[in-house]
Design a protein around this motif. Structure first.
Motif, mmCIF file in Angstrom:
data_model
loop_
_atom_site.group_PDB
_atom_site.id
_atom_site.type_symbol
_atom_site.label_atom_id
_atom_site.label_comp_id
_atom_site.label_asym_id
_atom_site.label_seq_id
_atom_site.Cartn_x
_atom_site.Cartn_y
_atom_site.Cartn_z
ATOM 1 N N ARG A 1 0.849 -1.184 0.000
ATOM 2 C CA ARG A 1 0.000 0.000 0.000
ATOM 3 C C ARG A 1 0.890 1.242 0.000
ATOM 4 N NH1 ARG A 1 -5.500 0.913 2.472
ATOM 5 N NH2 ARG A 1 -5.403 3.055 3.145
ATOM 6 N N PRO A 2 0.590 2.214 -0.863
ATOM 7 C CA PRO A 2 1.517 3.351 -0.973
ATOM 8 C C PRO A 2 1.582 4.205 0.288
ATOM 9 C CG PRO A 2 -0.424 3.674 -2.360
ATOM 10 C CD PRO A 2 -0.522 2.289 -1.803
ATOM 11 N N ALA A 3 2.683 4.892 0.438
ATOM 12 C CA ALA A 3 2.928 5.681 1.649
ATOM 13 C C ALA A 3 1.850 6.737 1.869
ATOM 14 C CB ALA A 3 4.303 6.335 1.575
ATOM 15 N N ARG A 4 1.372 7.340 0.785
ATOM 16 C CA ARG A 4 0.400 8.421 0.999
ATOM 17 C C ARG A 4 -0.918 7.899 1.551
ATOM 18 N NH1 ARG A 4 1.121 7.634 -4.194
ATOM 19 N NH2 ARG A 4 -0.620 7.038 -5.487
ATOM 20 N N PHE A 5 -1.143 6.577 1.450
ATOM 21 C CA PHE A 5 -2.319 5.987 2.060
ATOM 22 C C PHE A 5 -1.967 5.235 3.341
ATOM 23 C CE2 PHE A 5 -4.062 6.764 -2.112
ATOM 24 C CZ PHE A 5 -5.383 7.114 -1.830
ATOM 25 N N SER A 6 -0.828 5.536 3.925
ATOM 26 C CA SER A 6 -0.362 4.810 5.109
ATOM 27 C C SER A 6 0.225 5.766 6.129
ATOM 28 C CB SER A 6 0.716 3.792 4.701
ATOM 29 O OG SER A 6 0.283 2.992 3.639
ATOM 30 N N GLN A 7 -0.286 6.972 6.166
ATOM 31 C CA GLN A 7 0.350 8.005 6.997
ATOM 32 C C GLN A 7 0.265 7.695 8.488
ATOM 33 O OE1 GLN A 7 2.188 10.982 5.901
ATOM 34 N NE2 GLN A 7 2.309 9.430 4.305
ATOM 35 N N GLY A 8 -0.842 7.120 8.933
ATOM 36 C CA GLY A 8 -0.973 6.799 10.360
ATOM 37 C C GLY A 8 0.046 5.756 10.801
ATOM 38 N N GLU B 1 8.045 17.164 3.271
ATOM 39 C CA GLU B 1 6.977 18.154 3.164
ATOM 40 C C GLU B 1 5.632 17.515 2.851
ATOM 41 O OE1 GLU B 1 8.337 21.042 0.361
ATOM 42 O OE2 GLU B 1 9.905 21.735 1.736
ATOM 43 N N SER B 2 5.680 16.409 2.095
ATOM 44 C CA SER B 2 4.410 15.773 1.728
ATOM 45 C C SER B 2 4.044 14.646 2.694
ATOM 46 C CB SER B 2 4.495 15.250 0.303
ATOM 47 O OG SER B 2 5.595 14.378 0.191
ATOM 48 N N GLY B 3 4.631 14.665 3.868
ATOM 49 C CA GLY B 3 4.259 13.670 4.872
ATOM 50 C C GLY B 3 5.342 12.618 5.054
ATOM 51 N N TYR B 4 4.953 11.493 5.651
ATOM 52 C CA TYR B 4 5.896 10.408 5.934
ATOM 53 C C TYR B 4 6.116 9.582 4.686
ATOM 54 C CZ TYR B 4 4.878 11.562 10.801
ATOM 55 O OH TYR B 4 4.731 12.215 11.994
#
Lengths: 443, 480
Positions: B94-101, B297-300
């Protein structure tokens, strides 16, 4: 308590630590939270990401896990026990290991199984190291490792074995089928090598001609390591029977598909099985059935002279802590499902993927990349870069597969897709519709 | 009775089964009949494995003072939150942008472990302590090779070390030289000085050592090894004893591993899983294994080979034993800095208290002039000489009294030894009861040694014949 020890304070108990070594400041950590607050934090973090309908595999598969599996595996008596070093106080864990070893041997048609390794990638690395030790006819330190094996497994194997001066030689796959070619393998094995790894299915989901491959390796004297999905082995011919009665020397892989949740990639379950004649080169723990002083059946850790706590620098591996709890869950899963249950899950997964491929290739520009049979995963060629397609699909709530363009640039715009028995006709239709819209919008 | 013995043809639980579908694959590819796994009902499975579980000693049921294993109670909430559906159903691709938590937890865990260890950076992926050790040894190798210093082929390991240390060094391509321990339980500095040279890659040091004492010469050891051009590795298996008191990075170590399953709230699971994150200081941080987690900048996001070009590479298929990492994260958030300090305080207090209680009853500490750390060693050699009862007999009889035995016959340097680690989560009453049981067993040894030679008497099995298990290996059930 302090008085009984004969000190005035807890600090005094640390007085042997030389002053120069002591930390001169308190730790800077987030403030303590109570259980309610941390529960809320974790719930928010776990819910923060949109759920996606999963069509990705690549070594981690979303299968049904009966509720009973973790209800039992999670019992404190299993979950909070240590490695079974005190035999009499650990008969429960040891019998589970013995049953696990037995079930893996039945499933893979092998003679011996160890009690688990970390994951599929490290199981492969250990199998390669073991094969080089076990091959007494060859002094070669070359091992053939096909390119159609999971790219990260190959990286992990390289990290773990090259320090011991093994040479991993890449075997190409046939660009038309994605499969290994027995003639190529025979020629490469003929140039002195210790072992050959054969996947089933391969990373692209293809069903390899394992009988021909094993026979192609035989004249070279190299040992054969089968890297398999154990669930697939409930449907396809198991490694112990490849190429006739002889089969492979070592079978290994990832057993996540036997009752373990996806869980972001771990903890999973590496397994390793072998022929009896190789057992003394096996890494990891083994449990044997024996008797107690009264002649009653009992279980014990055995052949421990292979292991680090006895043999130290001459051990077959450094592994100590393994994946015991995952092994327990897999054992319960296999007992609940039985042979027929595993076969039906495997067959239904295969069927779902056939339907997925039919549905998706009905769209213009989407076609199968390889001409061959597959298990529950395969590669599609897309008319657009997969990264773009996957990102757009995520907007529709779909995890559409794995982009192969970075690991396999020679395949072009290739996407690895998977459907397990959990993907319904409606799920597949949602994927087809979403992909159709994505491609239309791009056109 | 094995689960196979319950099997009857055709028995199954329909609710678990996927629909039967036609198979379009050629018969030659297919298995000849279903795999001969047990055919049993769900209730049979539930009873069988529940009964097996009841044959185990475990933290949830027994005091388990197994030295160097840190068998402490782990809060149930850690496991429950690590298995929330959002974490449990997350596919690793699952890509990082959908795994921020999820990534936020890992990134913060990296930071907290770096703070606890006094190191610069942390990689979480190694899946057990031994894999963390291997990562550290591969980092030794990568560091020396990066400086074109290829003759450093020898790793020094004190003779009291866990067996994984020398085994890990060998897996990383090194030769191992053992360094003896002096009579006080510290590393023999003269022997160390004689051992180092241009062939020295570095040293692996366990602290507190498996002798249950704090190594007092750490500054000198690191000085000697570093002066010879070597590196120093800290085996963090016994971290419970030092939390908040010392930080390996500040003590001059270059790299270390932590056993999250010992110190940070994952139960041992009957053998695993664990997690063995690696922490490194300035010199070795670039070589840490990937993937790691970073925050931009765009998160984890994942940090992989292209972000960390000097990395030793990957040791795991994905991010390691993710659910174990989440347990550790929850545990650290619950404890905070103060709670973590209390862990070490109470672990050391309990160990010293139990040592005092055993000394009062006439048992013999292996290092009588030393403080206990989180664990301590006693020797039962006087008892053996007096009564003929050895440490194994003592251990087996303890099981009858409802206590898991301490670690026996390890380390190898002390004869007839018990390595005892009570941990911080046991009550004073439990420690007193254990000391009293030891006392009663010694009295039995004096009056009825036979009862100890044949112990245990109250467990599901009597003493297990391990010799037969090795001589006539029966490693798997087979259908007749």
């Amino acid at each position: 308590m302090l008085a009984r020890i004969g000190v005035a304070s807890i600090d005094e108990l640390f007085d042997e630590i030389p002053a120069g070594l002591r930390s001169d400041r308190p730790l800077q950590l987030p403030p303590a939270m109570n259980e309610a607050a941390v529960s809320r934090l974790m719930l928010e973090r776990s819910l923060g990401d949109t759920p996606l309908l999963c069509f990705a595999g690549g070594g981690a598969y979303e299968h049904h896990v009966p509720a009973t599996v973790w209800e039992l595996a999670g019992r404190g008596e299993f979950y909070t026990a240590y490695t079974p070093y005190q035999a009499e106080a650990s008969q429960g864990t040891m019998q589970v290991i013995y049953e696990y070893q037995s079930m893996m041997c039945q499933l893979l048609a092998m003679e011996v199984s160890n009690a688990s390794l970390y994951d599929g990638a490290t199981a492969l690395a250990e199998a390669i190291l073991m094969a080089v030790r076990a091959n007494r006819r060859s002094r070669s330190r070359r091992v053939l490792l096909p390119r159609n094996i999971h790219p990260v497994y190959r990286q992990v194997a390289r990290t773990l074995v090259t320090a011991q001066e093994l040479e991993l030689v890449e075997v190409p796959f046939d660009p038309a089928t994605g499969l290994l070619d027995p003639q190529t393998v025979a020629a490469m094995a003929g140039e002195e090598c210790a072992a050959v790894v054969i996947p089933q299915p391969d990373y692209f989901g293809g069903i390899e001609p394992v009988d021909e491959l094993v026979r192609a390796v035989a004249p070279s004297g190299a040992l054969v390591v089968g890297l398999v999905n154990p669930l697939a082995m409930a449907l396809l011919r198991p490694p112990g029977q490849w190429g006739g009665a002889e089969g492979v020397d070592i079978a290994c892989g990832e057993a996540q598909s036997l009752g373990l949740p996806l869980s972001s990639g771990g903890p999973y379950l590496g397994f390793l099985c072998c022929r009896e004649r190789h057992v003394r080169q096996m890494p990891g723990r083994l449990v044997g059935r024996t008797v107690d002083d009264e002649g009653q059946p009992a279980f014990a850790l055995t052949l421990q002279a292979r292991e680090q706590h006895i043999r130290r620098s001459r051990a077959t591996s450094n592994i100590c802590t393994n994946q015991g709890l995952m092994m327990t869950a897999a054992t319960i899963h296999m007992a609940l499902m039985g042979g027929a249950g595993l076969r039906r899950a495997a067959a239904a997964s295969h069927r779902a993927t056939v339907e997925l491929v039919e549905a998706l290739t009905s769209l213009p520009g989407v076609e199968p990349l390889f001409d061959r049979l597959f298990f529950h995963e395969t590669v599609l060629r897309l008319p657009l870069p997969p990264a773009r397609v996957l990102e757009a699909l995520e907007g529709h709530g779909i995890l559409g597969g794995i982009d192969l363009s970075r690991a396999y640039p020679e395949l072009g715009d290739a996407l690895l897709v998977c459907a397990t028995e959990l993907r319904t006709g409606e799920d597949i239709e949602s994927y087809r519709c979403a992909l159709g819209r994505v491609l239309e919008q791009a056109a | 009775m094995l689960i196979f013995n319950h099997s009857r043809p055709g028995r199954r639980t329909a609710a678990h089964l996927a629909p039967e579908v036609p198979i379009d694959l050629p018969a030659g590819l297919l298995r000849d009949g279903d795999p001969p796994l047990p055919q049993v009902s769900e209730l049979q499975v539930v009873r069988h494995y529940t009964r097996l579980s009841q044959k185990n000693f475990s933290i949830d049921t027994h005091f388990y003072p197994l030295g160097s294993c840190t068998m402490k109670y782990n809060p149930k909430v850690c496991g429950q939150l690590a298995l929330l559906p959002g974490f449990q159903t997350r596919h690793p691709e699952r890509p990082a942008r959908f795994s921020q938590g999820f990534l936020a937890c890992l990134c913060e865990l990296q930071g907290m472990l770096a703070e606890i260890t006094g190191m610069k950076e942390v990689a979480l992926s190694p899946m057990a302590g031994a894999q963390g050790e291997l990562a550290g040894m591969l980092m030794f190798r990568a560091y020396h090779h990066a400086r074109d210093d290829r003759e450093r082929r020898e790793v020094l390991v004190p003779d009291a070390a866990h067996g994984t240390n020398p085994a890990s060094a060998v897996m990383a391509g090194f030769q191992v030289r053992e360094i003896p321990t002096d009579r006080h339980g510290d590393v023999d500095l003269d022997a160390l000085r004689r051992a180092v040279g241009p062939h020295t890659a570095g040293i692996m040091l366990t602290n507190p050592s498996t002798l249950g004492v704090f190594e007092r010469h750490i500054a000198e050891i690191n000085g000697i090894v570093h002066a010879a051009g070597g590196l120093s590795y800290y085996d963090g298996a016994n971290l419970n004893a030092i939390l908040g008191r010392v930080r390996p990075g500040e003590m001059g170590f270059d790299v270390m591993h932590l056993n999250l399953h010992k110190t940070f709230a994952t139960p041992h699971g009957g053998g695993g899983p664990g997690a063995g994150p690696v922490a490194a200081g300035e010199r070795l941080a670039p070589f840490l294994p990937v993937p790691m987690v970073g925050r931009g900048e765009s998160g984890y996001d994942w940090l992989v080979e292209r972000h960390r070009p000097q990395s030793i590479g990957r040791l795991t298929t994905w991010a390691g034993n993710a659910a174990v990492l989440l347990r550790a994260y929850v545990y650290l958030r619950i404890l905070g800095a103060e709670g973590l300090g209390r862990v070490a305080d109470h672990a050391v207090l309990n160990a010293n208290y139990l040592l005092a209680a055993l000394k009062e009853r006439g048992f013999t500490p292996a290092f009588p002039d030393r403080r206990a750390t989180h664990e301590f060693l006693i020797t039962l050699k006087p008892e053996l000489e007096q009564t003929g009862v050895n440490a194994r007999d003592f251990a087996k009889r303890l099981l009858d009294y409802g206590f898991h035995a301490p670690t026996t016959y390890f380390p190898l340097l002390v004869p007839e030894c018990f390595l005892i680690e009570p941990t911080e989560t046991e009550s004073r009453e439990e420690l007193d009861a254990f000391a009293e049981a030891m006392h009663l067993i010694r009295r039995e040894a004096q009056h009825n040694p036979e009862k100890l030679h044949t112990a245990p008497h109250k467990l599901p099995v009597r003493r297990v014949d391990e010799v037969r298990a090795a001589r006539e290996p029966d490693l798997a059930w087979r259908p007749r």
